[in-house]
Scaffold this motif. Structure first.
Motif, short mmCIF file in Angstrom:
data_model
loop_
_atom_site.label_atom_id
_atom_site.label_comp_id
_atom_site.label_asym_id
_atom_site.label_seq_id
_atom_site.Cartn_x
_atom_site.Cartn_y
_atom_site.Cartn_z
N MET A 1 0.38 -11.06 -2.09
CA MET A 1 0.90 -11.29 -3.42
C MET A 1 1.69 -10.04 -3.84
O MET A 1 1.20 -8.93 -3.74
CB MET A 1 -0.26 -11.56 -4.38
CG MET A 1 0.20 -11.80 -5.78
SD MET A 1 -1.13 -12.10 -6.97
CE MET A 1 -1.88 -13.57 -6.32
N SER A 2 2.86 -10.23 -4.35
CA SER A 2 3.68 -9.10 -4.78
C SER A 2 3.46 -8.80 -6.25
O SER A 2 3.20 -9.69 -7.06
CB SER A 2 5.16 -9.38 -4.51
OG SER A 2 5.61 -10.47 -5.28
N THR A 3 3.57 -7.55 -6.60
CA THR A 3 3.40 -7.11 -7.98
C THR A 3 4.62 -7.50 -8.79
O THR A 3 5.75 -7.23 -8.38
CB THR A 3 3.22 -5.57 -8.01
OG1 THR A 3 2.08 -5.24 -7.22
CG2 THR A 3 3.05 -5.06 -9.43
N LEU A 4 4.41 -8.11 -9.94
CA LEU A 4 5.51 -8.53 -10.81
C LEU A 4 6.07 -7.35 -11.60
O LEU A 4 7.26 -7.30 -11.89
CB LEU A 4 5.05 -9.62 -11.77
CG LEU A 4 4.59 -10.92 -11.11
CD1 LEU A 4 4.03 -11.87 -12.16
CD2 LEU A 4 5.74 -11.57 -10.37
N TYR A 5 5.20 -6.42 -11.97
CA TYR A 5 5.63 -5.26 -12.74
C TYR A 5 4.57 -4.19 -12.59
O TYR A 5 3.38 -4.48 -12.54
CB TYR A 5 5.80 -5.61 -14.22
CG TYR A 5 6.10 -4.41 -15.10
CD1 TYR A 5 7.33 -3.76 -15.05
CD2 TYR A 5 5.12 -3.89 -15.93
CE1 TYR A 5 7.59 -2.65 -15.83
CE2 TYR A 5 5.38 -2.78 -16.71
CZ TYR A 5 6.61 -2.15 -16.66
OH TYR A 5 6.86 -1.05 -17.43
N SER A 6 4.99 -2.96 -12.57
CA SER A 6 4.08 -1.83 -12.51
C SER A 6 4.65 -0.71 -13.37
O SER A 6 5.87 -0.54 -13.45
CB SER A 6 3.93 -1.36 -11.06
OG SER A 6 3.08 -0.24 -10.99
N THR A 7 3.77 0.04 -14.00
CA THR A 7 4.18 1.19 -14.80
C THR A 7 3.20 2.32 -14.57
O THR A 7 2.08 2.09 -14.12
CB THR A 7 4.28 0.83 -16.30
OG1 THR A 7 4.87 1.91 -17.01
CG2 THR A 7 2.94 0.48 -16.87
N LYS A 8 3.62 3.50 -14.90
CA LYS A 8 2.76 4.66 -14.72
C LYS A 8 2.90 5.57 -15.93
O LYS A 8 4.00 5.82 -16.40
CB LYS A 8 3.18 5.42 -13.46
CG LYS A 8 2.22 6.52 -13.07
CD LYS A 8 2.72 7.30 -11.86
CE LYS A 8 2.75 6.46 -10.62
NZ LYS A 8 3.07 7.25 -9.42
N CYS B 1 0.39 -8.61 -25.46
CA CYS B 1 0.25 -9.43 -24.26
C CYS B 1 -0.29 -10.82 -24.62
O CYS B 1 0.18 -11.83 -24.11
CB CYS B 1 -0.67 -8.73 -23.27
SG CYS B 1 -0.75 -9.55 -21.67
N PRO C 1 -3.44 -11.54 -19.01
CA PRO C 1 -3.97 -10.53 -18.09
C PRO C 1 -5.00 -9.60 -18.73
O PRO C 1 -5.96 -9.20 -18.08
CB PRO C 1 -2.74 -9.74 -17.65
CG PRO C 1 -1.56 -10.56 -18.02
CD PRO C 1 -1.99 -11.49 -19.10
#
Length: 141
Positions: free
Chosen positions: A1-8, A56, A123
């Motif tokens: 499964m690929s990540t739809l969005y990521s932040t740091k 969200c 989520p």
């Protein structure tokens, strides 16, 4: 499964420090709330969590109605998020969340159905399931 969005984000100094996202869009001072013996005057993790969860959840409501006749649009919904910090056992802490969801243009029973469906796909709701008490209050206007 690929990540739809990521932040740091990086926090320096804990509750009395700073928080900054890698892209610089989020760049805030943090402070312990006066109610917890701090100086206040800046945001805190509970406010950030309440804001993230409410935003969200609002989008989850919009998402679950996309295929329905009674679509909820941005201007039709307001979510007020409240996060409480509670004492836990052994010196730890727990969170409690209340989301007050107001939806315009639908009947009360339909609004409650939409909110239940949103709670199942949000989520944040899925992340805290079984760990945080979440109260959902639903009203219409």
């Amino acid at each position: 499964m690929s990540t739809l969005y990521s932040t740091k984000v990086t926090v320096v100094g804990g509750r009395s420090g700073t928080v900054r996202s890698d892209d610089g869009v989020l760049d805030l001072s943090l402070a312990v709330p006066k109610e917890l013996g701090g100086k206040g005057g800046a945001t805190n993790p509970e406010q950030l969590f309440a804001a993230g969860y409410a935003a969200c959840f609002e989008n989850a409501v919009i998402h679950v109605t996309r295929a329905q006749a009674d679509k909820v649009r941005d201007g039709d919904i307001e979510v007020v998020g409240e996060v409480g910090l509670l004492p836990g056992t052994g010196g730890g802490f727990h969170l409690a969340v209340t989301l007050d969801v107001t939806i315009a243009g639908v009947a009360q029973d339909k609004a409650e159905e939409i909110v239940r469906a949103a709670h199942a796909v949000c989520p944040y709701s899925n992340a805290v399931k079984g760990n945080v008490d979440v109260t959902l209050n639903v009203s219409t206007r």
